[in-house]
Design a protein around this motif. Structure first.
Motif, PDB file in Angstrom:
ATOM      1  N   ALA A  29       0.744  -1.116  -0.105  1.00 56.22           N
ATOM      2  CA  ALA A  29       0.002   0.052   0.042  1.00 56.22           C
ATOM      3  C   ALA A  29       0.956   1.346  -0.026  1.00 56.22           C
ATOM      4  O   ALA A  29       0.584   2.133  -0.687  1.00 56.22           O
ATOM      5  N   GLY A  30       1.803   1.044   0.887  1.00 56.05           N
ATOM      6  CA  GLY A  30       2.958   2.379   0.793  1.00 56.05           C
ATOM      7  C   GLY A  30       3.446   2.451  -0.655  1.00 56.05           C
ATOM      8  O   GLY A  30       3.640   3.692  -0.875  1.00 56.05           O
ATOM      9  N   ALA A  31       4.055   1.370  -1.226  1.00 57.83           N
ATOM     10  CA  ALA A  31       4.694   1.567  -2.515  1.00 57.83           C
ATOM     11  C   ALA A  31       3.634   2.230  -3.442  1.00 57.83           C
ATOM     12  O   ALA A  31       3.779   2.765  -4.491  1.00 57.83           O
ATOM     13  N   VAL A  32       2.087   1.503  -3.433  1.00 57.36           N
ATOM     14  CA  VAL A  32       1.061   2.041  -4.384  1.00 57.36           C
ATOM     15  C   VAL A  32       0.917   3.666  -4.335  1.00 57.36           C
ATOM     16  O   VAL A  32       0.878   4.497  -5.232  1.00 57.36           O
ATOM     17  N   ALA A  33       0.964   4.181  -2.805  1.00 60.74           N
ATOM     18  CA  ALA A  33       0.860   5.380  -2.673  1.00 60.74           C
ATOM     19  C   ALA A  33       1.870   6.331  -3.128  1.00 60.74           C
ATOM     20  O   ALA A  33       1.701   7.175  -3.898  1.00 60.74           O
ATOM     21  N   ILE A  34       3.102   5.935  -3.081  1.00 65.55           N
ATOM     22  CA  ILE A  34       4.375   6.631  -3.876  1.00 65.55           C
ATOM     23  C   ILE A  34       3.972   6.668  -5.231  1.00 65.55           C
ATOM     24  O   ILE A  34       4.187   7.721  -5.871  1.00 65.55           O
ATOM     25  N   GLY A  35       3.650   5.636  -5.880  1.00 70.82           N
ATOM     26  CA  GLY A  35       3.278   5.535  -7.248  1.00 70.82           C
ATOM     27  C   GLY A  35       2.249   6.407  -7.844  1.00 70.82           C
ATOM     28  O   GLY A  35       2.470   6.977  -8.719  1.00 70.82           O
ATOM     29  N   LEU A  36       1.255   6.382  -6.933  1.00 67.71           N
ATOM     30  CA  LEU A  36       0.200   7.146  -7.279  1.00 67.71           C
ATOM     31  C   LEU A  36       0.472   8.823  -7.269  1.00 67.71           C
ATOM     32  O   LEU A  36      -0.060   9.763  -7.815  1.00 67.71           O
ATOM     33  N   LEU A  37       1.264   9.143  -6.045  1.00 67.79           N
ATOM     34  CA  LEU A  37       1.500  10.442  -5.743  1.00 67.79           C
ATOM     35  C   LEU A  37       2.602  10.792  -6.912  1.00 67.79           C
ATOM     36  O   LEU A  37       2.579  12.074  -7.490  1.00 67.79           O
ATOM     37  N   SER A  38       3.413  10.051  -7.350  1.00 67.37           N
ATOM     38  CA  SER A  38       4.369  10.212  -8.396  1.00 67.37           C
ATOM     39  C   SER A  38       3.621  10.674  -9.650  1.00 67.37           C
ATOM     40  O   SER A  38       4.099  11.656 -10.483  1.00 67.37           O
ATOM     41  N   MET A  39       2.608   9.684  -9.870  1.00 66.97           N
ATOM     42  CA  MET A  39       1.840  10.269 -11.080  1.00 66.97           C
ATOM     43  C   MET A  39       1.229  11.604 -11.033  1.00 66.97           C
ATOM     44  O   MET A  39       1.187  12.204 -12.231  1.00 66.97           O
ATOM     45  N   VAL A  40       0.688  11.801 -10.027  1.00 69.63           N
ATOM     46  CA  VAL A  40       0.027  13.307  -9.880  1.00 69.63           C
ATOM     47  C   VAL A  40       1.095  14.338  -9.999  1.00 69.63           C
ATOM     48  O   VAL A  40       0.851  15.319 -10.608  1.00 69.63           O
ATOM     49  N   ALA A  41       2.238  14.025  -9.469  1.00 62.85           N
ATOM     50  CA  ALA A  41       3.211  15.204  -9.785  1.00 62.85           C
ATOM     51  C   ALA A  41       3.834  15.243 -11.207  1.00 62.85           C
ATOM     52  O   ALA A  41       3.906  15.953 -11.856  1.00 62.85           O
ATOM     53  N   LEU A  42       3.757  13.981 -11.714  1.00 62.33           N
ATOM     54  CA  LEU A  42       4.027  13.880 -13.249  1.00 62.33           C
ATOM     55  C   LEU A  42       2.847  14.776 -14.044  1.00 62.33           C
ATOM     56  O   LEU A  42       3.467  15.462 -14.931  1.00 62.33           O
ATOM     57  N   LEU A  43       1.654  14.554 -13.704  1.00 66.20           N
ATOM     58  CA  LEU A  43       0.692  15.289 -14.435  1.00 66.20           C
ATOM     59  C   LEU A  43       0.863  16.540 -14.240  1.00 66.20           C
ATOM     60  O   LEU A  43       0.498  17.521 -15.411  1.00 66.20           O
ATOM     61  N   GLY A  44       1.336  17.173 -13.108  1.00 60.74           N
ATOM     62  CA  GLY A  44       1.560  18.704 -12.738  1.00 60.74           C
ATOM     63  C   GLY A  44       2.729  19.206 -13.942  1.00 60.74           C
ATOM     64  O   GLY A  44       2.647  19.962 -14.618  1.00 60.74           O
ATOM     65  N   PHE A  45       3.838  18.222 -13.885  1.00 59.61           N
ATOM     66  CA  PHE A  45       4.833  18.612 -14.804  1.00 59.61           C
ATOM     67  C   PHE A  45       4.603  18.589 -16.143  1.00 59.61           C
ATOM     68  O   PHE A  45       5.083  19.493 -17.006  1.00 59.61           O
ATOM     69  N   GLY A  46       3.606  17.661 -16.468  1.00 64.43           N
ATOM     70  CA  GLY A  46       3.311  17.618 -17.831  1.00 64.43           C
ATOM     71  C   GLY A  46       2.466  18.705 -18.426  1.00 64.43           C
ATOM     72  O   GLY A  46       2.691  19.281 -19.523  1.00 64.43           O
ATOM     73  N   LEU A  47       1.618  19.040 -17.205  1.00 66.75           N
ATOM     74  CA  LEU A  47       0.798  20.564 -17.631  1.00 66.75           C
ATOM     75  C   LEU A  47       1.643  21.772 -17.961  1.00 66.75           C
ATOM     76  O   LEU A  47       1.507  22.346 -18.933  1.00 66.75           O
ATOM     77  N   VAL A  48       2.594  21.814 -16.925  1.00 64.94           N
ATOM     78  CA  VAL A  48       3.755  22.897 -17.073  1.00 64.94           C
ATOM     79  C   VAL A  48       4.263  22.724 -18.340  1.00 64.94           C
ATOM     80  O   VAL A  48       4.400  23.698 -19.181  1.00 64.94           O
ATOM     81  N   GLY A  49       4.770  21.784 -18.971  1.00 63.01           N
ATOM     82  CA  GLY A  49       5.549  21.377 -20.056  1.00 63.01           C
ATOM     83  C   GLY A  49       4.835  21.526 -21.154  1.00 63.01           C
ATOM     84  O   GLY A  49       5.282  22.107 -22.269  1.00 63.01           O
ATOM     85  N   THR A  50       3.445  21.387 -21.233  1.00 63.84           N
ATOM     86  CA  THR A  50       2.637  21.521 -22.602  1.00 63.84           C
ATOM     87  C   THR A  50       2.293  23.155 -22.601  1.00 63.84           C
ATOM     88  O   THR A  50       2.386  23.444 -23.779  1.00 63.84           O
ATOM     89  N   ILE A  51       2.148  23.507 -21.496  1.00 58.35           N
ATOM     90  CA  ILE A  51       1.869  25.003 -21.858  1.00 58.35           C
ATOM     91  C   ILE A  51       3.240  25.764 -22.139  1.00 58.35           C
ATOM     92  O   ILE A  51       3.165  26.811 -23.108  1.00 58.35           O
ATOM     93  N   LEU A  52       4.470  25.372 -21.620  1.00 56.90           N
ATOM     94  CA  LEU A  52       5.459  25.909 -22.499  1.00 56.90           C
ATOM     95  C   LEU A  52       5.699  25.558 -23.903  1.00 56.90           C
ATOM     96  O   LEU A  52       6.140  26.341 -24.614  1.00 56.90           O
ATOM     97  N   LEU A  53       5.345  24.338 -24.111  1.00 52.74           N
ATOM     98  CA  LEU A  53       5.487  24.280 -25.623  1.00 52.74           C
ATOM     99  C   LEU A  53       4.471  24.830 -26.467  1.00 52.74           C
ATOM    100  O   LEU A  53       4.780  25.473 -27.358  1.00 52.74           O
TER     101      LEU A  53
END
Length: 748
Positions: free
Chosen positions: A258-282
Motif C-alpha cells: 500500500a505504501g509503494a502504491v501510494a508513492i506510485g500514485l503521488l508520483s503520477m500526480v506530480a507527473l501530471l503537474g509537470f506535464g501540464l506545465v511542459g505542455t503550456i511551455l510548448l
C-alpha cells in the motif's frame, strides 16, 4: 499505462488489504509526501541540466523543462531509460542539442543515479544483515561465473580490438569527466533523500511500529529496484520489492505494498503537474520551432556524438549478445539480455535519423520492406489469435514484444554504416569475432579444469557445453555466427595475421561445438566449411582448404582425447604399481566422446513438428494465430513446448501467407548475398551473409532459431549500405575519425 500497472499490482496482491491500509493515510501526510516527491523531481531536473552542462550544452530552461517532463511521461510508455532518452532527445533537437548527445546524457544520468542507489542498497543490506554472503548453490556460482566471463570477454575485446584504434578509452579523460559531474552526484543524493523521506512519511501512517535504521536500509533496496530499467516507471517491481524487503522486517506485506502504491500514485500526480506545465511551455513557444534535421559531419555520416553513441552501443551489443541472463522468479526463471535496452534505444535513434533525413539509409529498401512485412504479419497473427482464443502471454511477450527487440538489433547493426569506417562495420565485425572466440575459449578452459578435478557448480559450468546461452543448440548457433564473421573478417583484411587468426578461431569454435554435443551445430559447421571452400576465389581457396584442415585436425584431436587419457592413465598406474589416483575426473570423461542420444526425449521435438503440421492443416491459409500451439497444449494440460521448426511454426500459426512472405524475404536476402559475392569490395561480406542465411535455413528445419538475436544483429550489419565517398572525402573522413577518436575518449 500507469493505471494499467496499478491494476496489475492490485490483481496480484490482496486488494482489500491494500485498500484498508490506504484508508489510514491522512491528507496532511499525502500532501507532505507529494511535496517531497515534487521537490525530488525538481532536483532531478537540476541534475539533468547539470549533466547537459558537463557535456557542453546549455539550452534554455523552457526547453530543458519540456524535455524533462516529456521524458518522465515516457517512463510510463516504454522501459524507463529507453522511452525517457528517446523522448528527451527528440524534444531537445529544436534547441540545438544533437539527438545522440541527449541520449548519452540520459544514459549517463540514469547510470549515475542507479550506481549510487546500488551502493546505498549494498550499504543497507550490510546494515540489515551485518555481512553479505554469496550462496553458491542458490545462484551465486552462476552470478560469479557470468560476471567473470563478461569481464574476461570485455578485456579481450578491449585489448585485441579497441586498444589498437582511436576508440580506446583514456583514463585521464574519464577522470576529468567524472570530476565535472560532482554537482550531479550531490543532486542525486539529495533527490534520493527526499524520496526516502516521502516513503517514511507514508509508512508512518501505515502502522509502522518504529522508524528504525532497518526500515531506512530496506527502503534503499526498494528504491534501487524501482530505478532499474525493467518496468514501466517502477510499477510492479516497486511493490514486489517493498513487500519482500519490508516484509522481512516484520511489516505487514499488504501495508508495504500500500505504501509503494501510494508513492506510485503521488508520483503520477506530480507527473501530471509537470506535464501540464511542459505542455503550456510548448504551446507558448515561438512559431517555427520544428524539429531540427540530424546534424551531418564532413564524411556524410552523423555528428560526433552520434558516432560515439552508435559505435559504443554496437560494440557493447556485440559482446552482450553472448550472455543470456537468467533472472530467478518465485515460479521459475526468465531469460533476458542486457543489450536489449541498447537495442531499443538504437531502434529509436535509427527511426529518427531516417525520418529527419527522409531517407532509408543505412538500410536497403528491400530489407525495410521485408521487416515491415514481418511486423505486419506478426501483428495480424497476434490479433487473429486473440480473436480465436483470447490473450496469450507467451505470444504477446516472447513473439510480440520480442520482435520489437529484434528490430532494435537490426537497427544497431545497420547503424554502423553511419559512422567513420574505422569505427564502422569492420571494427564491429572484429569485436563480434573476438567476443565469440573468447567465450568458446573460456568454456574449453573450464572443461580442462574440471577434467583435472576442479569441482564447479552446475550453475557455473555445464557439460555438454552451452556457454551463456539458453541451451547447447543456441550456443552452437552463436558460435556458427562467429565462424561466419571470422571468415568475413579474414576476407576483408580485418585480421593482422589473417591465416593464423582464422585457423585458430575456427579450431576453437569447432572444438567448443564438438563438446556441446549439438548435432545441429556440427551440421552447420560442415556447411560453413564447405561454403568457405566453394565460394572462395581462386587465390583464397588454398587458405580455405588449409583452414578446413586445421579444423579437422582439432576435431580429430578431440575425438582421440579419451583414448589418449586412458593410455596415459594406464601407463601411470603401471609405473606406480597402481598406487596413483586418477588424474582425470571420471565424471567428466563420459562427456569427452560425442553423444548421439540426447538426455531429453527427442520424441518431444518431432511431436511438436507433427502437432504443428496438424494445426496448419486445420487453418491452412491464415494459420491458428500467434501462440495457438502453446494455447493448444495448455488446453490439453500438456507441458510447455514450442514448435521446433521455423517453417512449421510459420505454417501453423501464420498459415501459408506467413510462410510465403518469410520465404520470399529469404530468397531476396540470398540474392543480395550472391550479388555481393560478384563485387570485389563486398565479396567477403557476401560470403559471410550467404553462410549465415544457409545455416539458419538448414538448422531452422528442426530448431526454433527465428528469434536468435545474433542472426538479426548480423543481418543489419552485413546489409548496411556503406555511404559513398570519393577519395578526397574518404581522406577527410579518416582525418576526422582521428580527431573524433580523441574527443570520444574523453566523452565516454
Amino acid at each position: 499505462m500507469s493505471l494499467g500497472g496499478l491494476a496489475g499490482v492490485l490483481y496480484f496482491f490482496d486488494f482489500s488489504a491494500i485498500a484498508a491500509s490506504l484508508d489510514n493515510l491522512r491528507l496532511t501526510t499525502l500532501g507532505l509526501a507529494l511535496a517531497l516527491i515534487v521537490a525530488n523531481s525538481l532536483l532531478a531536473l537540476l541534475r539533468f541540466r547539470s549533466v547537459l552542462k558537463s557535456f557542453g550544452y546549455r539550452p534554455k530552461w523552457r526547453d530543458i523543462f519540456f524535455a524533462f517532463s516529456i521524458g518522465q511521461i515516457s517512463n510510463y510508455l516504454l522501459f524507463n531509460v529507453v522511452g525517457q532518452s528517446l523522448s528527451r532527445a527528440t524534444a531537445l533537437t529544436s534547441a540545438g542539442v544533437p539527438f545522440a548527445a541527449s541520449v548519452m546524457v540520459t544514459y549517463w544520468e540514469r547510470l549515475l543515479a542507479a550506481g549510487l542507489l546500488f551502493l546505498l542498497s549494498i550499504g543497507g543490506a550490510l546494515y540489515l544483515f551485518l555481512s553479505i554472503q554469496i550462496d553458491l548453490e542458490a545462484g551465486g556460482a552462476y552470478l560469479i561465473s557470468l560476471l567473470a566471463a563478461m569481464a574476461v570477454t570485455s578485456g579481450a575485446v578491449l585489448w585485441l580490438v579497441i586498444h589498437k584504434t582511436d576508440f580506446e578509452l583514456s583514463a585521464a579523460g574519464a577522470l576529468r569527466q567524472l570530476g565535472r559531474l560532482w554537482p550531479s552526484i550531490a543532486l542525486t543524493l539529495a533527490a534520493q533523500a527526499l524520496m526516502l523521506a516521502a516513503y517514511l512519511a507514508i509508512l508512518g501512517d501505515l502502522f509502522l511500529p518504529n522508524m528504525t535504521g532497518d526500515v531506512v536500509a530496506a527502503l534503499t533496496i526498494v528504491m534501487f529496484s524501482a530505478s532499474l530499467p525493467i518496468s514501466f516507471s517502477g510499477w510492479g517491481i516497486r511493490e514486489l520489492s517493498a513487500a519482500k524487503a519490508l516484509g522481512a522486517l516484520g511489516l505487514d506485506p499488504a501495508a508495504a505494498v500500500a505504501g509503494a502504491v501510494a508513492i506510485g500514485l503521488l508520483s503520477m500526480v506530480a507527473l501530471l503537474g509537470f506535464g501540464l506545465v511542459g505542455t503550456i511551455l510548448l504551446l507558448r513557444r515561438r512559431p517555427g520551432g520544428s524539429i531540427a534535421a540530424m546534424p551531418v559531419s564532413m564524411d556524410g555520416s552523423v555528428s560526433r556524438w552520434s558516432n560515439v553513441m552508435v559505435a559504443g552501443s554496437a560494440i557493447l551489443c556485440a559482446v552482450l549478445l553472448y550472455f543470456q541472463i537468467r533472472i530467478p522468479l518465485e515460479g521459475g526463471e526468465v531469460t533476458a539480455n542486457a543489450g536489449d535496452i541498447l537495442a531499443l534505444t538504437g531502434l529509436g535513434f535509427l527511426i529518427f535519423f531516417m525520418w529527419s533525413r527522409q531517407s532509408l539509409t543505412p538500410l536497403p529498401c528491400s530489407l525495410v520492406i521485408g521487416l515491415c512485412a514481418i511486423s505486419i504479419l506478426l501483428f495480424a497473427s497476434l490479433l487473429f489469435g486473440y480473436a480465436r482464443f483470447g490473450s496469450n502471454s507467451w505470444a504477446l511477450v516472447n513473439r510480440g514484444f520480442g520482435w520489437l527487440i529484434i528490430l532494435g538489433y537490426v537497427a544497431v547493426g545497420a547503424s554502423t554504416a553511419l559512422v567513420p569506417e574505422r569505427w564502422g562495420r569492420s571494427l564491429l565485425l572484429t569485436t563480434f569475432v573476438v567476443a565469440g572466440a573468447s567465450v568458446a575459449a573460456i568454456q574449453l578452459g573450464l572443461l580442462i579444469l574440471t577434467l583435472f578435478g576442479l569441482s564447479l557448480s552446475k550453475d557455473a559450468f555445464i557439460i555438454p557445453l552451452r556457454g551463456y546461452a539458453t541451451n547447447s543448440n543456441a550456443f552452437a548457433f552463436q558460435l556458427i555466427m562467429t565462424a561466419a564473421c571470422a571468415i568475413t573478417a579474414s576476407r576483408i583484411g580485418a585480421f593482422v595475421r589473417r591465416e593464423a587468426a582464422l585457423h585458430g578461431i575456427l579450431a576453437v569454435i569447432a572444438v567448443a561445438i564438438y563438446y556441446s554435443h549439438s548435432r545441429a551445430g556440427m551440421g552447420m559447421l560442415i556447411i560453413t566449411l564447405i561454403m568457405m571452400i566453394v565460394f572462395s576465389r581462386r587465390e583464397q581457396r588454398r587458405q580455405a582448404i588449409m583452414a578446413c584442415g586445421t579444423v579437422l585436425a582439432a576435431l580429430l584431436a578431440a575425438l582421440a582425447l579419451p583414448f589418449i587419457i586412458d593410455g596415459l592413465t594406464a601407463i601411470a598406474r603401471a609405473l606406480l604399481a597402481n598406487k596413483s589416483e586418477l588424474l582425470v575426473s571420471p565424471g567428466v570423461m563420459q562427456y569427452l566422446s560425442p553423444i548421439l542420444e540426447r538426455a531429453y526425449d527427442a520424441g518431444d521435438r518431432w511431436s511438436s513438428i507433427v502437432q504443428g503440421w496438424q494445426l496448419w492443416l486445420q487453418h491452412p491459409i491464415f494459420g491458428g494465430g500467434l501462440g495457438s500451439y502453446i494455447q493448444m497444449r495448455e488446453e490439453m494440460h500438456l507441458p510447455f513446448l514450442i514448435i521446433h521448426s521455423i517453417p512449421v511454426w510459420l505454417l501453423a500459426e501464420m498459415g501459408l501467407i506467413g510462410f510465403v512472405v518469410v520465404a520470399a524475404i529469404l530468397v531476396k536476402l540470398a540474392s543480395s548475398a550472391f550479388r555481393m559475392l560478384r563485387q570485389d569490395d563486398n565479396h567477403g561480406w557476401g560470403l559471410g551473409l550467404l553462410i549465415i542465411l544457409t545455416c539458419i535455413t538448414a538448422s531452422g528445419l528442426v530448431h526454433d532459431f527465428f528469434y536468435q538475436r545474433t542472426f538479426w544483429f548480423l543481418l543489419g550489419l552485413f546489409l548496411a549500405t556503406p555511404l559513398q565517398r570519393g577519395e578526397k572525402t574518404a581522406a577527410a573522413a579518416d582525418s576526422a575519425g582521428n580527431r573524433i577518436g580523441g574527443e570520444a575518449a574523453t566523452s565516454l
